[in-house]
Structures are given as structure tokens and as C-alpha cells.
Design a protein around this motif. Structure first.
Motif, mmCIF file in Angstrom:
data_model
loop_
_atom_site.group_PDB
_atom_site.id
_atom_site.type_symbol
_atom_site.label_atom_id
_atom_site.label_comp_id
_atom_site.label_asym_id
_atom_site.label_seq_id
_atom_site.Cartn_x
_atom_site.Cartn_y
_atom_site.Cartn_z
ATOM 1 N N ARG A 10 37.207 58.123 46.013
ATOM 2 C CA ARG A 10 37.048 59.158 47.029
ATOM 3 C C ARG A 10 36.191 58.663 48.188
ATOM 4 N NH1 ARG A 10 34.018 65.026 46.918
ATOM 5 N NH2 ARG A 10 32.216 63.647 47.082
ATOM 6 N N GLN A 11 35.114 57.935 47.892
ATOM 7 C CA GLN A 11 34.267 57.409 48.956
ATOM 8 C C GLN A 11 35.028 56.432 49.843
ATOM 9 O OE1 GLN A 11 31.094 55.905 46.490
ATOM 10 N NE2 GLN A 11 29.748 57.639 46.946
ATOM 11 N N ARG A 12 35.822 55.570 49.232
ATOM 12 C CA ARG A 12 36.629 54.632 50.017
ATOM 13 C C ARG A 12 37.624 55.377 50.902
ATOM 14 N NH1 ARG A 12 36.532 51.354 45.275
ATOM 15 N NH2 ARG A 12 38.534 52.221 44.609
ATOM 16 N N ASN A 13 38.236 56.422 50.339
ATOM 17 C CA ASN A 13 39.208 57.199 51.124
ATOM 18 C C ASN A 13 38.537 57.935 52.281
ATOM 19 O OD1 ASN A 13 41.389 56.388 49.566
ATOM 20 N ND2 ASN A 13 41.265 58.143 48.190
ATOM 21 N N LEU A 14 37.336 58.458 52.037
ATOM 22 C CA LEU A 14 36.609 59.146 53.098
ATOM 23 C C LEU A 14 36.247 58.181 54.233
ATOM 24 C CD1 LEU A 14 34.218 61.395 50.959
ATOM 25 C CD2 LEU A 14 36.023 62.211 52.473
ATOM 26 N N LEU A 15 35.807 56.994 53.865
ATOM 27 C CA LEU A 15 35.461 56.003 54.879
ATOM 28 C C LEU A 15 36.697 55.541 55.646
ATOM 29 C CD1 LEU A 15 32.807 53.905 52.916
ATOM 30 C CD2 LEU A 15 32.398 55.422 54.863
ATOM 31 N N THR A 16 37.812 55.422 54.953
ATOM 32 C CA THR A 16 39.069 55.066 55.621
ATOM 33 C C THR A 16 39.458 56.136 56.633
ATOM 34 O OG1 THR A 16 39.868 53.799 53.723
ATOM 35 C CG2 THR A 16 41.527 54.585 55.279
ATOM 36 N N MET A 17 39.316 57.385 56.232
ATOM 37 C CA MET A 17 39.636 58.499 57.145
ATOM 38 C C MET A 17 38.738 58.463 58.380
ATOM 39 S SD MET A 17 41.767 61.039 55.641
ATOM 40 C CE MET A 17 40.980 62.620 55.764
ATOM 41 N N LEU A 18 37.443 58.260 58.163
ATOM 42 C CA LEU A 18 36.518 58.230 59.291
ATOM 43 C C LEU A 18 36.805 57.048 60.208
ATOM 44 C CD1 LEU A 18 33.176 59.232 57.537
ATOM 45 C CD2 LEU A 18 34.376 60.528 59.305
ATOM 46 N N GLY A 306 29.367 46.997 70.930
ATOM 47 C CA GLY A 306 29.300 46.558 69.542
ATOM 48 C C GLY A 306 28.150 47.183 68.782
ATOM 49 N N LEU A 307 26.975 47.272 69.399
ATOM 50 C CA LEU A 307 25.835 47.890 68.737
ATOM 51 C C LEU A 307 26.118 49.355 68.407
ATOM 52 C CD1 LEU A 307 22.829 46.420 70.775
ATOM 53 C CD2 LEU A 307 23.501 45.839 68.438
ATOM 54 N N ILE A 308 26.755 50.057 69.342
ATOM 55 C CA ILE A 308 27.107 51.462 69.099
ATOM 56 C C ILE A 308 28.109 51.567 67.957
ATOM 57 C CG2 ILE A 308 28.247 53.488 70.080
ATOM 58 C CD1 ILE A 308 27.064 52.640 72.810
ATOM 59 N N ALA A 309 29.139 50.716 67.979
ATOM 60 C CA ALA A 309 30.179 50.765 66.941
ATOM 61 C C ALA A 309 29.612 50.444 65.564
ATOM 62 C CB ALA A 309 31.308 49.800 67.282
ATOM 63 N N ILE A 310 28.759 49.434 65.482
ATOM 64 C CA ILE A 310 28.147 49.069 64.206
ATOM 65 C C ILE A 310 27.210 50.170 63.729
ATOM 66 C CG2 ILE A 310 26.542 47.445 63.112
ATOM 67 C CD1 ILE A 310 27.782 45.271 64.955
ATOM 68 N N GLY A 311 26.418 50.713 64.650
ATOM 69 C CA GLY A 311 25.521 51.808 64.290
ATOM 70 C C GLY A 311 26.272 53.034 63.805
ATOM 71 N N ARG A 312 27.378 53.359 64.489
ATOM 72 C CA ARG A 312 28.198 54.505 64.083
ATOM 73 C C ARG A 312 28.750 54.324 62.678
ATOM 74 N NH1 ARG A 312 31.544 54.596 68.179
ATOM 75 N NH2 ARG A 312 33.048 53.163 67.267
ATOM 76 N N ARG A 313 29.284 53.138 62.391
ATOM 77 C CA ARG A 313 29.850 52.883 61.064
ATOM 78 C C ARG A 313 28.775 52.957 59.986
ATOM 79 N NH1 ARG A 313 35.134 50.131 60.716
ATOM 80 N NH2 ARG A 313 36.093 50.238 62.773
ATOM 81 N N GLN A 314 27.597 52.422 60.260
ATOM 82 C CA GLN A 314 26.512 52.485 59.287
ATOM 83 C C GLN A 314 26.072 53.925 59.052
ATOM 84 O OE1 GLN A 314 23.350 49.887 60.532
ATOM 85 N NE2 GLN A 314 24.530 48.015 60.159
ATOM 86 N N PHE A 315 25.941 54.681 60.125
ATOM 87 C CA PHE A 315 25.531 56.081 60.005
ATOM 88 C C PHE A 315 26.540 56.886 59.193
ATOM 89 C CE2 PHE A 315 26.058 60.425 61.613
ATOM 90 C CZ PHE A 315 24.797 60.954 61.376
ATOM 91 N N LEU A 316 27.829 56.727 59.501
ATOM 92 C CA LEU A 316 28.858 57.485 58.790
ATOM 93 C C LEU A 316 28.947 57.078 57.318
ATOM 94 C CD1 LEU A 316 31.656 57.474 61.518
ATOM 95 C CD2 LEU A 316 30.220 59.397 60.843
ATOM 96 N N ARG A 317 28.798 55.809 57.046
ATOM 97 C CA ARG A 317 28.801 55.342 55.668
ATOM 98 C C ARG A 317 27.680 55.974 54.875
ATOM 99 N NH1 ARG A 317 30.524 50.691 52.757
ATOM 100 N NH2 ARG A 317 29.110 50.198 51.050
#
Length: 322
Positions: A10-18, A306-317
Motif C-alpha cells: 500500500r505504501q508503494r502504491n501511495l507513493l506511485t500515485m503521488l 531540483g532542490l524543490i523536487a527532491i524536497g517535495r518527494r522527501q516530504f510526501l514520502r
């Protein structure tokens, strides 16, 4: 941190969706089902989870005969504090950005002076974060963090420092460190919708060059976290143009990338010099036909993206896992 192997389905699927919702401003459940291979029922359950975590918002798309419900990432689900350290005439300039998850910048502030000590950097970040506290702080640095310490850095005052821990202690906000060229290459790759190999090589004016490698939207860090530290390579030349040619030839011949970005704006090369580099690479690598060599990208813009994109992915994860 939880590794990919330890994530639940489920966590993998949620991250894929995001991840999909970051790439497209608005998608329907059917769109998401098509791209993930999951059933509409499963997609709707996952959307409910993301909605409960206040990570998505919805709207409607008018189609013939009906209105389709659509979903997109909530820009205001979190705020990112971005610290960009960058060379400027041999010194390190500090710039702070406050932005939402989609990259809208609300505040940009440059430090009054260049970076000269850890205390000055921490005081600047603390003052900026206090005005409108971000949920996460991302710091781009010209250097490499190994075993939580800055082992390689163009800023001597930061050498051997656990910078992310120091910032978190000073501000009370979770923070992470990202290599500057990794961030710029990742940012450039964000602008490409296809899976590919993107390599960025940055030539500062007063420091050694660095390389970032993104393969199918994933940064390559290497077994020791030293991928891209080409200062340990064998290229050496008194002539800057020849040095650039040698680095590019090595990168293209070894990685066979789709896109190579040469960030050379700090060197003030002439059009004639850039043309000479391109022609020489073409002549030396006649069998490499399907790569693009680009000298037109702006390092600072890609770096911030890139910093924004990496930060966004870390935050959402982190939001998905907690």
C-alpha cells in the motif's frame, strides 16, 4: 529511514500515485488506474487515504455526457525552506527560498554576506525559518555528505560537520542535505517526461567540476555516495576547453546518456569555443548518435528546481510513511 524493500504494498502504491500526481496537474481515477495497472476500486481506496492525509484536492473535468472527477497534489499541503549555496566570484553565496509543494516561491532572500562560518549559516537559516516556518528544510551544498558528515566540501568551515543535524537543532525543523550538481541534474531531468539517462556536469569558476547522474528519474549516488566526484578522476589539463572535452568524452563513452548538460556559464566561454567542444566530441565519438549535448541550461534555475523536487518527494514520502 524505511527502504523501498521494506515498504508495504500500500505504501508503494501511495507513493506511485503521488509521483504521478506530481507529474500531471490533474488526473482522474481512470487515468491513474491505466498508468498503475490497479483497479478503479483500489485507486479510489488509495485516493481516500491521500485525501485523509490532506495531500490531494479534487476538481471536475467536463467531458461529453458527464463530469469526471479529477485529483491533483495540494500545493499548500506543505511548505519547503530551500537553502541554495552557490559559488559567486570565488565565494559561497547563500540564498533562502520559501515555496509550496508545486514550486511557487513566496519568499526569496539573499544573505547579507557570503558564507564564512557555520554559525553565520545557522543564524541566517534560523532567522528565515522563524518568519514563516517551513515543514522541511532542504540545503544544496557544493560537496558530499558521507556518514552524516560533510567529508568533501568547497566550504572549509563546513568540513566534517553534521550539517543536517545542526540545522535541525537550531530550527527544530527536519532538514536534509543535497549535493548541488545532483540537484541541478535532477531539476533538469524533471523537465523531461520520458525515462532516460541524464548527466549534468558543472564547472564553477574557482572550484573543481562535479557531475550528477539521473537514471530513469532516480539519482545515482554510488556505493560510497561518491558518484559524481570527478575530481578523483584522471583528467588534468592546463587548458579549460581541453579539460571539458575530456570530461564529456568520458561521460558519453561510459554512460551513453540521452542528455548531457554542460553548465559552463561561470567560465564565460565564447560561442566559438563551445562550437569547438561540440565538433571535437562528435569527431571523437562517431558511434554515439542518440545523445543530446546541451550548453544552454541555467545552473541556478535547474539547481532550485531540483532542490524543490527532491524536497517535495522527501516530504510526501514522510507523510505517507507516518
Amino acid at each position: 529511514m524505511t527502504t523501498e524493500a521494506k515498504l508495504s504494498t500500500r505504501q508503494r502504491n501511495l507513493l506511485t500515485m503521488l509521483n504521478l500526481l506530481q507529474q500531471d496537474s490533474s488526473q482522474s481515477a481512470k487515468d491513474l488506474s491505466t498508468q498503475t495497472g490497479l483497479s478503479i476500486v483500489s485507486i479510489n481506496k488509495l485516493l481516500d487515504v491521500l485525501d485523509n492525509k490532506q495531500l490531494i484536492t479534487n476538481g471536475f473535468l467536463n467531458t461529453p455526457g458527464r463530469r469526471a472527477k479529477t485529483y491533483q497534489l495540494r500545493a499548500d499541503a506543505g511548505k519547503l525552506g530551500i537553502i541554495q549555496l552557490i559559488e559567486n566570484n570565488g565565494k559561497i553565496q547563500i540564498t533562502y527560498f520559501l515555496c509550496d509543494l508545486l514550486g511557487q516561491v513566496y519568499l526569496r532572500k539573499e544573505a547579507a554576506k557570503s558564507l564564512d562560518s557555520l554559525d553565520y549559516l545557522l543564524d541566517f537559516i534560523k532567522n528565515m525559518a522563524a518568519k514563516d516556518q517551513p515543514d522541511k528544510i532542504i540545503v544544496g551544498i557544493p560537496g558530499v555528505e558521507l556518514n552524516a558528515l560533510l567529508q568533501i566540501s568547497d566550504v572549509q568551515s563546513l568540513q566534517g560537520i553534521n550539517l543536517s543535524a545542526a540545522i535541525t537543532t537550531a530550527t527544530g525543523i527536519d532538514s536534509s542535505i543535497v549535493n548541488d550538481v545532483n540537484a541541478s541534474t535532477y531539476g533538469a531531468n524533471e523537465k523531461s517526461s520520458s525515462e532516460n539517462i541524464t548527466v549534468g556536469i558543472y564547472f564553477p569558476k574557482s572550484f573543481g567540476p562535479g557531475v550528477g547522474i539521473v537514471i530513469n528519474n532516480h539519482l545515482l549516488h554510488g556505493a560510497d555516495g561518491l558518484t559524481g566526484e570527478i575530481q578523483f578522476g584522471t583528467v588534468s589539463s592546463e587548458n579549460k576547453t581541453q579539460e571539458i572535452i575530456q570530461h564529456l568524452q568520458n561521460i558519453i563513452s561510459l554512460l551513453n546518456p540521452n542528455l548531457v548538460i554542460a553548465y559552463v556559464e561561470k567560465l564565460n566561454l565564447s560561442d566559438t569555443e563551445i562550437s569547438h567542444i561540440k565538433q571535437t566530441i562528435d569527431r571523437k565519438l562517431p558511434l554515439h548518435q542518440n545523445y543530446s549535448l546541451n550548453f544552454d541550461h541555467n545552473f541556478e534555475n535547474d539547481y532550485l528546481t531540483g532542490l524543490i523536487a527532491i524536497g517535495r518527494r522527501q516530504f510526501l514520502r514522510e507523510r505517507v510513511l507516518n
